[in-house]
Design a protein around this motif. Structure first.
Motif, PDB file in Angstrom:
ATOM      1  N   ASP A  51       0.816  -1.212   0.000  1.00 35.17           N
ATOM      2  CA  ASP A  51       0.000   0.000   0.000  1.00 35.17           C
ATOM      3  C   ASP A  51       0.849   1.261   0.000  1.00 35.17           C
ATOM      4  OD1 ASP A  51      -2.395  -1.399  -0.003  1.00 35.17           O
ATOM      5  OD2 ASP A  51      -2.498  -1.490   2.194  1.00 35.17           O
ATOM      6  N   ASP A  52       2.025   1.200   0.669  1.00 34.62           N
ATOM      7  CA  ASP A  52       2.848   2.399   0.777  1.00 34.62           C
ATOM      8  C   ASP A  52       3.673   2.674  -0.471  1.00 34.62           C
ATOM      9  OD1 ASP A  52       4.329   0.118   1.282  1.00 34.62           O
ATOM     10  OD2 ASP A  52       5.576   1.024   2.840  1.00 34.62           O
ATOM     11  N   VAL A  53       4.287   1.618  -1.026  1.00 31.54           N
ATOM     12  CA  VAL A  53       5.086   1.759  -2.251  1.00 31.54           C
ATOM     13  C   VAL A  53       4.573   0.724  -3.243  1.00 31.54           C
ATOM     14  CG1 VAL A  53       7.403   1.810  -3.245  1.00 31.54           C
ATOM     15  CG2 VAL A  53       7.076   2.440  -0.853  1.00 31.54           C
ATOM     16  N   THR A  54       3.792   1.156  -4.225  1.00 30.68           N
ATOM     17  CA  THR A  54       3.027   0.224  -5.058  1.00 30.68           C
ATOM     18  C   THR A  54       3.886  -0.657  -5.959  1.00 30.68           C
ATOM     19  OG1 THR A  54       2.714   1.963  -6.750  1.00 30.68           O
ATOM     20  CG2 THR A  54       0.996   1.708  -5.079  1.00 30.68           C
ATOM     21  N   TYR A  55       5.147  -0.237  -6.212  1.00 31.74           N
ATOM     22  CA  TYR A  55       5.994  -1.078  -7.053  1.00 31.74           C
ATOM     23  C   TYR A  55       6.782  -2.100  -6.237  1.00 31.74           C
ATOM     24  CZ  TYR A  55       9.509   2.425  -5.722  1.00 31.74           C
ATOM     25  OH  TYR A  55      10.336   3.264  -5.017  1.00 31.74           O
ATOM     26  N   ARG A  56       6.542  -2.143  -4.923  1.00 36.40           N
ATOM     27  CA  ARG A  56       7.171  -3.165  -4.079  1.00 36.40           C
ATOM     28  C   ARG A  56       6.134  -4.169  -3.607  1.00 36.40           C
ATOM     29  NH1 ARG A  56      11.359   0.467  -0.416  1.00 36.40           N
ATOM     30  NH2 ARG A  56      12.731   1.046  -2.144  1.00 36.40           N
ATOM     31  N   HIS A  57       6.569  -5.393  -3.413  1.00 38.42           N
ATOM     32  CA  HIS A  57       5.673  -6.458  -2.978  1.00 38.42           C
ATOM     33  C   HIS A  57       5.290  -6.283  -1.507  1.00 38.42           C
ATOM     34  CE1 HIS A  57       7.349  -8.241  -6.621  1.00 38.42           C
ATOM     35  NE2 HIS A  57       6.378  -9.130  -6.602  1.00 38.42           N
ATOM     36  N   ASP A  58       3.998  -6.436  -1.219  1.00 39.92           N
ATOM     37  CA  ASP A  58       3.553  -6.496   0.165  1.00 39.92           C
ATOM     38  C   ASP A  58       4.054  -7.803   0.770  1.00 39.92           C
ATOM     39  OD1 ASP A  58       1.264  -5.530   2.270  1.00 39.92           O
ATOM     40  OD2 ASP A  58       1.284  -7.719   2.081  1.00 39.92           O
ATOM     41  N   ARG A  59       4.686  -7.724   1.930  1.00 39.50           N
ATOM     42  CA  ARG A  59       5.319  -8.905   2.521  1.00 39.50           C
ATOM     43  C   ARG A  59       4.314 -10.027   2.779  1.00 39.50           C
ATOM     44  NH1 ARG A  59       7.767  -4.431   4.661  1.00 39.50           N
ATOM     45  NH2 ARG A  59      10.054  -4.347   4.577  1.00 39.50           N
ATOM     46  N   TYR A  60       3.138  -9.677   3.285  1.00 38.81           N
ATOM     47  CA  TYR A  60       2.158 -10.709   3.648  1.00 38.81           C
ATOM     48  C   TYR A  60       1.476 -11.311   2.423  1.00 38.81           C
ATOM     49  CZ  TYR A  60       3.010  -8.617   8.186  1.00 38.81           C
ATOM     50  OH  TYR A  60       3.620  -8.143   9.309  1.00 38.81           O
ATOM     51  N   LEU A  61       1.177 -10.460   1.433  1.00 38.10           N
ATOM     52  CA  LEU A  61       0.585 -10.973   0.197  1.00 38.10           C
ATOM     53  C   LEU A  61       1.578 -11.866  -0.543  1.00 38.10           C
ATOM     54  CD1 LEU A  61      -1.215  -7.747  -1.126  1.00 38.10           C
ATOM     55  CD2 LEU A  61      -2.258  -9.726   0.012  1.00 38.10           C
ATOM     56  N   LEU A  62       2.856 -11.473  -0.537  1.00 38.44           N
ATOM     57  CA  LEU A  62       3.882 -12.277  -1.189  1.00 38.44           C
ATOM     58  C   LEU A  62       4.040 -13.616  -0.495  1.00 38.44           C
ATOM     59  CD1 LEU A  62       6.125 -12.579  -3.288  1.00 38.44           C
ATOM     60  CD2 LEU A  62       7.665 -11.354  -1.736  1.00 38.44           C
ATOM     61  N   ARG A  63       4.099 -13.596   0.828  1.00 32.07           N
ATOM     62  CA  ARG A  63       4.206 -14.837   1.603  1.00 32.07           C
ATOM     63  C   ARG A  63       3.042 -15.772   1.301  1.00 32.07           C
ATOM     64  NH1 ARG A  63       3.906 -14.014   7.897  1.00 32.07           N
ATOM     65  NH2 ARG A  63       5.720 -12.738   7.416  1.00 32.07           N
ATOM     66  N   SER A  64       1.840 -15.227   1.259  1.00 31.95           N
ATOM     67  CA  SER A  64       0.649 -16.025   0.971  1.00 31.95           C
ATOM     68  C   SER A  64       0.711 -16.637  -0.430  1.00 31.95           C
ATOM     69  CB  SER A  64      -0.605 -15.163   1.112  1.00 31.95           C
ATOM     70  OG  SER A  64      -1.769 -15.883   0.780  1.00 31.95           O
ATOM     71  N   ALA A  65       1.170 -15.844  -1.403  1.00 38.27           N
ATOM     72  CA  ALA A  65       1.262 -16.339  -2.782  1.00 38.27           C
ATOM     73  C   ALA A  65       2.292 -17.455  -2.902  1.00 38.27           C
ATOM     74  CB  ALA A  65       1.621 -15.182  -3.720  1.00 38.27           C
ATOM     75  N   ILE A  66       3.443 -17.299  -2.247  1.00 42.52           N
ATOM     76  CA  ILE A  66       4.465 -18.356  -2.279  1.00 42.52           C
ATOM     77  C   ILE A  66       3.922 -19.632  -1.641  1.00 42.52           C
ATOM     78  CG2 ILE A  66       6.749 -19.038  -1.426  1.00 42.52           C
ATOM     79  CD1 ILE A  66       7.514 -16.017  -1.576  1.00 42.52           C
ATOM     80  N   ASN A  67       3.260 -19.474  -0.513  1.00 36.91           N
ATOM     81  CA  ASN A  67       2.656 -20.621   0.182  1.00 36.91           C
ATOM     82  C   ASN A  67       1.684 -21.355  -0.743  1.00 36.91           C
ATOM     83  OD1 ASN A  67       1.937 -22.022   2.923  1.00 36.91           O
ATOM     84  ND2 ASN A  67      -0.029 -21.418   2.070  1.00 36.91           N
ATOM     85  N   ASP A  68       0.826 -20.597  -1.437  1.00 35.10           N
ATOM     86  CA  ASP A  68      -0.183 -21.206  -2.303  1.00 35.10           C
ATOM     87  C   ASP A  68       0.439 -21.838  -3.558  1.00 35.10           C
ATOM     88  OD1 ASP A  68      -1.965 -20.357  -0.445  1.00 35.10           O
ATOM     89  OD2 ASP A  68      -2.881 -18.791  -1.670  1.00 35.10           O
ATOM     90  N   MET A  69       1.505 -21.229  -4.070  1.00 33.75           N
ATOM     91  CA  MET A  69       2.172 -21.827  -5.225  1.00 33.75           C
ATOM     92  C   MET A  69       2.847 -23.145  -4.845  1.00 33.75           C
ATOM     93  SD  MET A  69       2.959 -22.064  -8.333  1.00 33.75           S
ATOM     94  CE  MET A  69       2.616 -20.557  -9.245  1.00 33.75           C
ATOM     95  N   ILE A  70       3.431 -23.191  -3.662  1.00 33.48           N
ATOM     96  CA  ILE A  70       4.021 -24.455  -3.186  1.00 33.48           C
ATOM     97  C   ILE A  70       2.953 -25.529  -3.117  1.00 33.48           C
ATOM     98  CG2 ILE A  70       5.088 -25.615  -1.205  1.00 33.48           C
ATOM     99  CD1 ILE A  70       6.552 -22.956  -0.631  1.00 33.48           C
ATOM    100  N   ALA A  71       1.757 -25.153  -2.640  1.00 30.32           N
ATOM    101  CA  ALA A  71       0.644 -26.110  -2.567  1.00 30.32           C
ATOM    102  C   ALA A  71       0.248 -26.573  -3.956  1.00 30.32           C
ATOM    103  CB  ALA A  71      -0.553 -25.450  -1.869  1.00 30.32           C
ATOM    104  N   GLU A  72       0.224 -25.650  -4.923  1.00 27.72           N
ATOM    105  CA  GLU A  72      -0.165 -26.006  -6.295  1.00 27.72           C
ATOM    106  C   GLU A  72       0.832 -26.974  -6.928  1.00 27.72           C
ATOM    107  OE1 GLU A  72      -2.690 -25.092  -8.359  1.00 27.72           O
ATOM    108  OE2 GLU A  72      -3.751 -23.993  -6.801  1.00 27.72           O
ATOM    109  N   LEU A  73       2.112 -26.838  -6.553  1.00 24.75           N
ATOM    110  CA  LEU A  73       3.140 -27.669  -7.176  1.00 24.75           C
ATOM    111  C   LEU A  73       3.378 -28.975  -6.436  1.00 24.75           C
ATOM    112  CD1 LEU A  73       5.783 -24.881  -8.025  1.00 24.75           C
ATOM    113  CD2 LEU A  73       4.199 -26.017  -9.606  1.00 24.75           C
ATOM    114  N   SER A  74       2.751 -29.127  -5.271  1.00 19.89           N
ATOM    115  CA  SER A  74       2.986 -30.335  -4.458  1.00 19.89           C
ATOM    116  C   SER A  74       2.298 -31.553  -5.082  1.00 19.89           C
ATOM    117  CB  SER A  74       2.438 -30.124  -3.037  1.00 19.89           C
ATOM    118  OG  SER A  74       3.147 -29.077  -2.414  1.00 19.89           O
TER     119      SER A  74
END
Length: 305
Positions: free
Chosen positions: A282-305
């Motif tokens: 929200d503060d710097v739009t060209y940087r990844h939000d830490r929590y959204l990024l963590r959630s996406a990595i978690n979900d991608m790991i699940a998709e590839l498992s």
């Protein structure tokens, strides 16, 4: 729908490796710092701009800037120690613009302390639990071969190109850090990016020992896309193009999945599993939000498992 606090799949990973440099890798390391010793970052050391470039021009050595950046980004709650390490000199004298952390790391290198060990000393000083490794303990520069056949040398020069180079190379030929190779061989998940594609991600993938380790790795390999268009020649590369660059450089189709914020034609990335998410902070739009990024990595790991 996965909640932001659901890190079930990440928590099951015994060893995750993140590859890149600068702000992008620092953001990933910060997002996943709860993994502590299960997380290793492998950092590009070819930078020759800014404070790092001035130090290298005057005294040689590896590029310390991205390693320093990653170390301090991992620290969620800044301390006096981290503030000291990040202090940048003002004024107009010889120290103006230099980062104290870069100078400390360079001093350790000049004391003949191997860069990998120097980083471990600073990790202990800053109480950082996750591991950070330079791509090589030896000084090295990034070069590019242009379509005309001309060769240019230096990361800054590569980033300033007006056209996409035909290929990249390292000069001189240096060995990869043995710890970096071992980390890749032990990894269950490997993340590539986000960050400057040609100058933060690709330099590490040019080391023969890293290439061999990636070829034999059984890890799930995930590419994390940038949020905005790069101000470099890689701006002309689509997501599919970048994945093909990685696979061609390594000599094997290694990328299993990609996380991107932009809805694109799945046909362009049919070779990998695609996860499209809003990832902007929200503060710097060209940087990844830490929590959204963590959630996406978690979900991608699940998709590839």
């Amino acid at each position: 729908m996965t909640t932001l606090n659901n890190n079930t799949h990440l928590k099951q990973i015994k060893h995750l490796v993140a590859i890149g440099g600068g702000h992008g890798l620092g953001r990933v390391m910060s997002s996943l710092s709860f993994l502590k010793g299960q997380l290793t970052g492998i950092v590009a050391t070819t930078d020759n701009g800014g404070s790092t470039g001035r130090i290298r021009d005057a005294h040689g050595g590896i590029a310390w800037g991205d390693l320093r950046n990653c170390l301090t980004q991992i620290i969620a709650n800044p301390t006096t120690a981290s503030a000291v390490f990040e202090y940048r000199f003002g004024g107009t004298g010889e120290l103006a613009g230099h980062n104290l952390g870069n100078l400390i790391l360079k001093a350790l290198e000049d004391m003949n302390i191997r860069p990998t060990k120097a980083i471990n000393l600073i990790r202990n000083f800053l109480k950082v639990k996750s591991f950070l490794l330079p791509m090589s303990d030896s000084p090295v520069h990034l070069g590019a071969i242009l379509p005309s056949g001309e060769q240019i040398l230096g990361e800054v020069a590569v980033d300033s190109l007006q056209q996409l180079p035909d290929s990249l190379f390292l000069s001189p030929n240096v060995p990869a850090s043995p710890e970096a190779v071992n980390a890749i061989l032990q990894a269950e998940v490997i993340l590539l990016g986000p960050g400057s594609f040609l100058t933060s991600i690709m330099p590490i993938l040019l080391l023969p020992e890293i290439i061999q380790a990636l070829k034999v790795s059984s890890a799930k390999i995930i590419f994390i896309d940038n949020l905005g268009v790069e101000h470099s020649p890689s701006a002309s590369l689509s997501l599919s193009d970048r994945i093909q660059w990685i696979n061609k450089t390594v000599g094997k189709d290694i990328v299993n999945g990609a996380i991107t914020p932009i809805q694109i034609d799945n046909e362009q990335t049919s070779e990998v599993k695609l996860l499209v998410r809003k990832l902007n902070a929200d503060d710097v739009t060209y940087r990844h939000d830490r929590y959204l990024l963590r959630s996406a990595i978690n979900d991608m790991i699940a998709e590839l498992s």
